[in-house]
Design a protein around this motif. Structure first.
Motif, PDB file in Angstrom:
ATOM      1  N   ARG A 121       0.827  -1.214   0.000  1.00 18.40           N
ATOM      2  CA  ARG A 121       0.000   0.000   0.000  1.00 18.40           C
ATOM      3  C   ARG A 121       0.856   1.257   0.000  1.00 18.40           C
ATOM      4  N   GLU A 122       1.882   1.265   0.826  1.00 15.65           N
ATOM      5  CA  GLU A 122       2.754   2.433   0.935  1.00 15.65           C
ATOM      6  C   GLU A 122       3.570   2.640  -0.341  1.00 15.65           C
ATOM      7  N   THR A 123       4.120   1.574  -0.877  1.00 12.98           N
ATOM      8  CA  THR A 123       4.999   1.676  -2.039  1.00 12.98           C
ATOM      9  C   THR A 123       4.224   2.031  -3.308  1.00 12.98           C
ATOM     10  N   LEU A 124       3.066   1.395  -3.514  1.00 17.04           N
ATOM     11  CA  LEU A 124       2.253   1.717  -4.685  1.00 17.04           C
ATOM     12  C   LEU A 124       1.685   3.138  -4.592  1.00 17.04           C
ATOM     13  N   SER A 125       1.339   3.581  -3.376  1.00 19.30           N
ATOM     14  CA  SER A 125       0.863   4.962  -3.212  1.00 19.30           C
ATOM     15  C   SER A 125       1.946   5.952  -3.582  1.00 19.30           C
ATOM     16  N   ALA A 126       3.182   5.680  -3.146  1.00 20.21           N
ATOM     17  CA  ALA A 126       4.287   6.578  -3.478  1.00 20.21           C
ATOM     18  C   ALA A 126       4.492   6.641  -4.990  1.00 20.21           C
ATOM     19  N   ALA A 127       4.376   5.485  -5.649  1.00 23.82           N
ATOM     20  CA  ALA A 127       4.544   5.458  -7.108  1.00 23.82           C
ATOM     21  C   ALA A 127       3.445   6.248  -7.801  1.00 23.82           C
TER      22      ALA A 127
ATOM     23  N   THR B 247      -7.663  -2.751   4.086  1.00 26.92           N
ATOM     24  CA  THR B 247      -6.924  -2.327   5.278  1.00 26.92           C
ATOM     25  C   THR B 247      -7.523  -1.118   5.999  1.00 26.92           C
ATOM     26  N   ILE B 248      -8.309  -0.305   5.290  1.00 29.50           N
ATOM     27  CA  ILE B 248      -8.825   0.928   5.897  1.00 29.50           C
ATOM     28  C   ILE B 248     -10.334   0.870   6.100  1.00 29.50           C
TER      29      ILE B 248
ATOM     30  N   LEU C  81      -5.299   9.447   2.045  1.00 37.05           N
ATOM     31  CA  LEU C  81      -5.163   9.602   3.493  1.00 37.05           C
ATOM     32  C   LEU C  81      -3.742  10.041   3.789  1.00 37.05           C
ATOM     33  N   HIS C  82      -3.598  11.125   4.552  1.00 36.33           N
ATOM     34  CA  HIS C  82      -2.246  11.580   4.862  1.00 36.33           C
ATOM     35  C   HIS C  82      -2.232  12.330   6.192  1.00 36.33           C
TER      36      HIS C  82
ATOM     37  N   VAL D 295      -1.512   7.631   1.647  1.00 36.14           N
ATOM     38  CA  VAL D 295      -2.116   6.385   1.170  1.00 36.14           C
ATOM     39  C   VAL D 295      -3.275   6.738   0.235  1.00 36.14           C
ATOM     40  N   TYR D 296      -3.172   6.286  -0.995  1.00 33.58           N
ATOM     41  CA  TYR D 296      -4.225   6.528  -1.972  1.00 33.58           C
ATOM     42  C   TYR D 296      -5.391   5.582  -1.693  1.00 33.58           C
TER      43      TYR D 296
END
Length: 338
Positions: free
Chosen positions: A98-104, A129-130, A209-210, A217-218
């Motif tokens: 989730r974190e890595t794909l959101s960053a991309a 997850t959310i 979400l930030h 997180v997208y």
């Protein structure tokens, strides 16, 4: 020893035995019953397995956040992060994926099929997850709370400084009425705030979400309707405090040709059956001082995906319910881009 004396001794011994037995039983009841070590398969493993029930009541102690993911500002880094995110996803490392794909995706350097695939994967991860009732071990954005006698949802939200609307707590925990909260009830809570980016060219709203100190997180993409003749001002806004609501009265702008106040249910009411309104407040040099703009439901769903509004952002009924549950007054921002 005569018989009478023997009987007295026997009675005394019997009484003493009864007293000792009662005392032992009471003392045993005061002790906690030993519990076997849990073998529940729903107990979480690090960064991957959910638990449907809480095991501890969280405190207000700050969670040590992981370091946010920062990518170099180039296409190659975004593609590498995208590929790494897919590997983590295949390995069922949901939070890391989730974190890595959101960053991309949020880097803006993914395009075409990769961007669309990352978005679809992230929406599924957000649901898992959310927006589900499951809490994943080591997730900095979610935790469980056991309700205490006298608690109310708005008090819980303020106590933990969640910066998420009560509607989100109700939605995630499958509750229909905040007044039906019960002591010892176990809630999943989300640390916000959520934010939105609206693209005037694609007529799309992206939600993410930030929280400060954490990686963004997208979570979702939604179609929107915008103002005709470039009537929705680009820039940075936030949800104005104290005016968000349902079935609110509509005051048509002069350009509408309508006059006076129009209440929910009356002919010409612009916000449709839902009547949902989230007012926007400009907070940068291009939007500060602008009034009358907002995000709302509509009486013309076919206008979503078009530029025909008087300047506001229109959403379909299901989508406006989600946005209403995510965007928090004063803390949630809405960036409108060209």
């Amino acid at each position: 020893m005569n018989w009478n004396m023997q009987r007295i001794v026997i009675v005394l011994v019997a009484v003493a035995a009864v007293v000792l037995l009662v005392w032992a039983l009471q003392n045993n009841q005061d002790q906690p019953t030993p519990q076997p070590e849990s073998t529940d398969p729903s107990r979480p493993a690090p960064n991957g397995t959910a638990t449907a029930e809480p095991t501890v009541t969280p405190t207000t102690q700050a969670v040590e956040p992981p370091q946010p993911v920062h990518l170099p500002d180039d296409d190659a880094a975004a593609v590498d992060a995208y590929r790494r995110g897919l590997e983590l996803l295949a390995d069922k490392q949901w939070l890391a994926a989730r974190e890595t794909l959101s960053a991309a995706l949020l880097s803006g350097h993914l395009s075409g099929a990769r961007a669309e695939d990352a978005r679809e994967q992230l929406e599924e991860l957000a649901d898992k997850t959310i927006f589900s009732r499951s809490v994943y071990d080591d997730d900095p954005y979610t935790f469980r709370y056991q309700v205490k006698a006298g608690d109310m949802l708005n008090q819980i939200e303020r106590h933990f400084k969640l910066h998420t609307p009560i509607e989100l707590i109700l939605r995630i925990n499958r509750m229909s009425d905040a007044r039906k909260l019960k002591a010892r009830q176990r809630l999943k809570l989300v640390r916000g705030p959520f934010h939105a980016v609206v693209n005037k060219h694609t007529l799309i709203m992206d939600l993410y979400l930030h929280r400060e100190g954490l990686s963004p997180v997208y979570v979702r993409q939604l179609p929107v309707g915008l103002g005709r003749d470039d009537g929705t001002p680009a820039g940075l806004w936030r949800i104005r405090h104290g005016e968000k609501g349902r079935r609110v009265a509509w005051y048509p702008p002069p350009s509408s040709g309508l006059k006076g106040r129009i209440d929910w249910g009356e002919p010409g009411y612009a916000f449709g059956e839902k009547g949902i309104w989230l007012p926007l407040e400009g907070i940068d040099e291009t939007t500060e001082g602008l009034v009358g703009y907002g995000i709302h439901s509509t009486n013309n769903p076919l206008s979503v995906g078009q530029t025909v509004s008087l300047g506001c952002i229109r959403l379909l009924d299901d989508d406006i319910e989600l946005v209403y549950a995510l965007l928090y007054e004063k803390w949630s921002t809405v960036r409108v881009t060209r």
